[in-house]
Design a protein around this motif. Structure first.
Motif, short mmCIF file in Angstrom:
data_model
loop_
_atom_site.label_atom_id
_atom_site.label_comp_id
_atom_site.label_asym_id
_atom_site.label_seq_id
_atom_site.Cartn_x
_atom_site.Cartn_y
_atom_site.Cartn_z
N LEU A 150 -58.80 -9.64 -11.78
CA LEU A 150 -59.41 -9.62 -10.45
C LEU A 150 -60.26 -10.85 -10.17
O LEU A 150 -60.58 -11.14 -9.02
CB LEU A 150 -60.29 -8.37 -10.29
N LEU A 151 -60.61 -11.56 -11.22
CA LEU A 151 -61.57 -12.66 -11.11
C LEU A 151 -60.89 -14.01 -11.05
O LEU A 151 -59.81 -14.21 -11.60
CB LEU A 151 -62.53 -12.62 -12.31
N GLY A 152 -61.57 -14.96 -10.42
CA GLY A 152 -61.07 -16.32 -10.38
C GLY A 152 -61.30 -17.03 -11.70
O GLY A 152 -62.14 -16.63 -12.51
N SER A 153 -60.57 -18.12 -11.91
CA SER A 153 -60.67 -18.88 -13.16
C SER A 153 -61.62 -20.06 -13.02
O SER A 153 -61.54 -21.02 -13.80
CB SER A 153 -59.29 -19.36 -13.59
N THR A 154 -62.50 -20.03 -12.04
CA THR A 154 -63.47 -21.09 -11.87
C THR A 154 -64.55 -21.00 -12.95
O THR A 154 -64.60 -20.04 -13.72
CB THR A 154 -64.14 -20.97 -10.48
N THR A 155 -65.41 -22.01 -12.98
CA THR A 155 -66.53 -22.02 -13.93
C THR A 155 -67.82 -21.77 -13.17
O THR A 155 -68.14 -22.49 -12.22
CB THR A 155 -66.63 -23.36 -14.66
N SER A 156 -68.53 -20.74 -13.56
CA SER A 156 -69.84 -20.46 -13.00
C SER A 156 -70.75 -20.00 -14.12
O SER A 156 -70.33 -19.24 -14.99
CB SER A 156 -69.77 -19.37 -11.91
N ARG A 157 -71.98 -20.47 -14.11
CA ARG A 157 -72.94 -20.08 -15.15
C ARG A 157 -73.74 -18.84 -14.75
O ARG A 157 -74.28 -18.17 -15.62
CB ARG A 157 -73.92 -21.22 -15.43
N ASN A 158 -73.80 -18.55 -13.45
CA ASN A 158 -74.65 -17.48 -12.95
C ASN A 158 -73.90 -16.28 -12.39
O ASN A 158 -74.50 -15.25 -12.12
CB ASN A 158 -75.60 -18.01 -11.85
N LYS A 159 -72.61 -16.45 -12.18
CA LYS A 159 -71.79 -15.37 -11.64
C LYS A 159 -70.62 -15.10 -12.59
O LYS A 159 -70.15 -16.00 -13.28
CB LYS A 159 -71.25 -15.71 -10.25
N ILE A 160 -70.16 -13.88 -12.58
CA ILE A 160 -69.06 -13.49 -13.45
C ILE A 160 -67.75 -14.11 -12.95
O ILE A 160 -67.41 -14.01 -11.78
CB ILE A 160 -68.91 -11.96 -13.47
N SER A 219 -61.81 -19.12 -28.60
CA SER A 219 -61.12 -20.41 -28.42
C SER A 219 -60.84 -20.72 -26.96
O SER A 219 -60.82 -21.90 -26.57
CB SER A 219 -59.81 -20.41 -29.22
N LYS A 220 -60.62 -19.71 -26.15
CA LYS A 220 -60.37 -19.95 -24.72
C LYS A 220 -61.55 -20.69 -24.08
O LYS A 220 -61.35 -21.53 -23.20
CB LYS A 220 -60.14 -18.61 -24.00
N ILE A 221 -62.75 -20.38 -24.53
CA ILE A 221 -63.93 -21.05 -23.98
C ILE A 221 -64.17 -22.38 -24.68
O ILE A 221 -64.38 -23.42 -24.04
CB ILE A 221 -65.17 -20.14 -24.12
N ILE A 222 -64.16 -22.37 -26.00
CA ILE A 222 -64.44 -23.60 -26.75
C ILE A 222 -63.46 -24.71 -26.40
O ILE A 222 -63.83 -25.88 -26.27
CB ILE A 222 -64.42 -23.32 -28.26
N ASP A 223 -62.19 -24.34 -26.20
CA ASP A 223 -61.17 -25.34 -25.91
C ASP A 223 -61.25 -25.90 -24.49
O ASP A 223 -60.60 -26.90 -24.18
CB ASP A 223 -59.78 -24.75 -26.15
N ASP A 224 -62.04 -25.26 -23.64
CA ASP A 224 -62.25 -25.75 -22.28
C ASP A 224 -63.38 -26.78 -22.30
O ASP A 224 -64.45 -26.58 -21.74
CB ASP A 224 -62.57 -24.59 -21.35
N ALA A 225 -63.12 -27.88 -22.98
CA ALA A 225 -64.17 -28.87 -23.23
C ALA A 225 -64.64 -29.60 -21.98
O ALA A 225 -65.71 -30.21 -21.97
CB ALA A 225 -63.69 -29.88 -24.26
N THR A 226 -63.84 -29.54 -20.93
CA THR A 226 -64.27 -30.16 -19.68
C THR A 226 -65.49 -29.45 -19.09
O THR A 226 -66.37 -30.07 -18.50
CB THR A 226 -63.12 -30.14 -18.66
N ASN A 229 -86.93 -27.99 -17.48
CA ASN A 229 -86.57 -27.16 -16.31
C ASN A 229 -85.09 -27.16 -15.99
O ASN A 229 -84.70 -26.80 -14.87
CB ASN A 229 -87.37 -27.60 -15.07
N VAL A 230 -84.23 -27.53 -16.94
CA VAL A 230 -82.79 -27.49 -16.66
C VAL A 230 -82.30 -26.05 -16.65
O VAL A 230 -82.91 -25.15 -17.24
CB VAL A 230 -81.99 -28.30 -17.69
N ALA A 231 -81.21 -25.83 -15.97
CA ALA A 231 -80.56 -24.52 -15.93
C ALA A 231 -79.07 -24.74 -15.75
O ALA A 231 -78.63 -25.80 -15.29
CB ALA A 231 -81.11 -23.67 -14.79
N ALA A 232 -78.29 -23.75 -16.13
CA ALA A 232 -76.83 -23.77 -15.93
C ALA A 232 -76.20 -25.04 -16.50
O ALA A 232 -75.40 -25.71 -15.86
CB ALA A 232 -76.50 -23.63 -14.44
N THR A 233 -76.54 -25.37 -17.76
CA THR A 233 -75.96 -26.53 -18.42
C THR A 233 -74.57 -26.19 -18.96
O THR A 233 -74.13 -25.04 -18.91
CB THR A 233 -76.85 -26.99 -19.59
N THR A 234 -73.90 -27.19 -19.51
CA THR A 234 -72.57 -26.96 -20.09
C THR A 234 -72.63 -26.04 -21.30
O THR A 234 -71.62 -25.52 -21.73
CB THR A 234 -71.92 -28.28 -20.51
N GLU A 235 -73.81 -25.83 -21.86
CA GLU A 235 -74.02 -24.90 -22.97
C GLU A 235 -73.88 -23.45 -22.51
O GLU A 235 -73.51 -22.57 -23.28
CB GLU A 235 -75.42 -25.12 -23.54
#
Length: 447
Positions: free
Chosen positions: A194-204, A231-238, A253-259
């Motif tokens: 049901l979910l999109g394959s986008t990258t978001s740090r604050n939303k599912i 691996s699905k996450i780790i391999d998404d190195a972009t 004060n950083v938030a929503a980093t690549t980490e």
């Protein structure tokens, strides 16, 4: 209780002194003000994240149950509830336990309401894709909620329908641990397409579900799948990289980093309560708890903590008090709550690979985390050595997050590490107020 989104009409509200099933009529969903169109649906979704980040849930009390139980954090303040936890005298009347239980079920009830109402809405502004996304978020957050309940309390009541009247969802017995975990997987499986394959740090998103599935399969000792989903996450190195040095995922004060894979965002009007309990009075906190001497030593040891020593600091003389500084920023309470980070995915995959006999790649994953922290690379070469090294790494990687206690319980290491031999104490007590309110609810043995 936070209501910065002013979502009271869209939430099944619960009194703090009564069971979540014994809802008073005036606190149920008001049908005249319920989810009826796109705008009210969007507001209710915001309310779902609001519930997840509330003081009782990830905004303070639920994480504290883990790190106060885990042996590395000492009680230093005046409240009796955290003292009970750290002194191993936890009772079914503990306010932290009650608050966390109720907050998690409130989150579930909010998710249930969205899952019931959104599919039937007829609003041109609410597209089919958006309906799917909302339902996917609700399924995933309900899965996370039940996952947290089962790892905290064992098998629980599975409430899967909206609560609208006092008679709704009554008479439900506790499910087994296996059946509760099965519901978690069922919800994660329902959420993923049901979910999109986008990258978001604050939303599912779908990627969030992959990360949660990696953690789920680790807990269920399903090593192949834990490795696959990590691996699905780790391999998404972009989109996902370990922040370096360690403090780069939270300092300045950083938030929503690549980490970050999933974190709850806070604002000046919707605050993360964790800072209040960690910061000393000089920094406008209460310092009700603090890292103990053993943890301070580990974090300050360059061979163990590496640059993770930045997680702690000392007050000025004559106090010289150590305190945790993961939650620190101005305005106070605007720190994210970190639900799952990339370093956990590396350690999940390392453990899964060690269990599968893939010691070389397991060591590489462990050392990715150690290298980021500026610690010497591990030389562990056997399965047992790797598992102990991964446990030690988690201890200094997530000391102020929701990990240490649950990890020791999961691996069967509580007795060895903490000296707690009564297995009844490996789960939390069901709050007495809930037992009194619902005759179908039973207490965990030993409480």
């Amino acid at each position: 209780m936070k209501n910065s989104f002013k979502l009271i009409p869209f939430i099944v509200l619960l009194s703090g002194c009564q069971g979540f099933l014994n809802v008073q009529p005036e606190l149920q969903v008001d049908e005249s003000q319920s989810i009826t169109n796109s705008s009210t649906a969007e507001a209710a979704v915001n309310g779902l994240y609001n519930r997840l980040g509330s003081d009782g849930y990830y905004g303070s009390n639920f994480p504290s149950l883990s790190y106060l139980s885990g042996g590395d954090i000492q009680w230093t303040g005046s409240q009796s509830a955290p003292q009970e936890i750290t002194s191993r005298k936890l009772t079914a009347d503990n306010g932290y336990v009650s608050s966390a239980w109720q907050a998690i079920y409130r989150t579930i009830l909010q998710a249930n309401y969205l899952l019931e109402t959104v599919p039937a809405l007829n609003d041109p502004q609410l597209t089919a894709d958006r309906k799917n996304q909302i339902q996917g978020e609700a399924y995933a957050i309900r899965a996370l909620s039940y996952f947290d309940l089962v790892r905290g309390w064992g098998g629980v009541q599975l409430i899967l329908k909206a609560t609208r009247t006092p008679s709704d969802n009554t008479g439900i017995a506790r499910s087994s641990v296996a059946d509760t975990y099965a519901q978690v997987l069922k919800d994660l499986t329902a959420a993923e397409p049901l979910l999109g394959s986008t990258t978001s740090r604050n939303k599912i998103t779908r990627k969030t579900v992959w990360a949660l599935r990696a953690r789920y399969h680790l807990y269920r000792q399903e090593w192949d799948q834990a490795e696959t989903y990590a691996s699905k996450i780790i391999d998404d190195a972009t989109n996902y990289k370990l922040a370096k040095p360690y403090s780069a995922f939270y300092a300045n004060n950083v938030a929503a980093t690549t980490e970050s894979i999933f974190e709850v965002a806070y604002t000046n009007s919707f605050k993360n309560g964790n800072y209040n309990w960690w910061l000393p009075p000089a920094l406008s906190g209460r310092r009700e708890w603090a890292p103990n001497a053993a943890l301070v030593t580990l974090l300050n040891d360059p061979n163990v903590g590496g640059n993770r020593k930045d997680l702690i600091a000392q007050t000025a003389p004559p106090g010289n008090l150590w305190y945790g500084k993961l939650y620190y920023r101005t305005p106070l309470g605007t720190d994210p709550a970190y639900i799952i980070r990339l370093s956990e995915l590396y350690l999940i995959r390392a453990e899964a690979r060690a269990q599968l006999g893939k010691t070389t790649t397991a060591l590489a994953d462990l050392n990715a985390v150690r290298d980021r922290a500026g610690s010497p690379l591990s030389q562990a070469s056997t399965k047992d050595a790797l598992l102990l090294a991964i446990e030690a790494e988690r201890q200094v990687e997530f000391p102020f997050e929701t990990d240490r206690w649950f990890n020791l319980v999961r691996t069967g290491r509580v007795a060895t590490v903490l000296g707690i031999t009564d297995a009844n104490k490996y789960v939390l007590p069901v709050p007495n107020s809930e037992i009194l309110a619902d005759k179908s609810l039973t207490q965990n043995p030993g409480y």
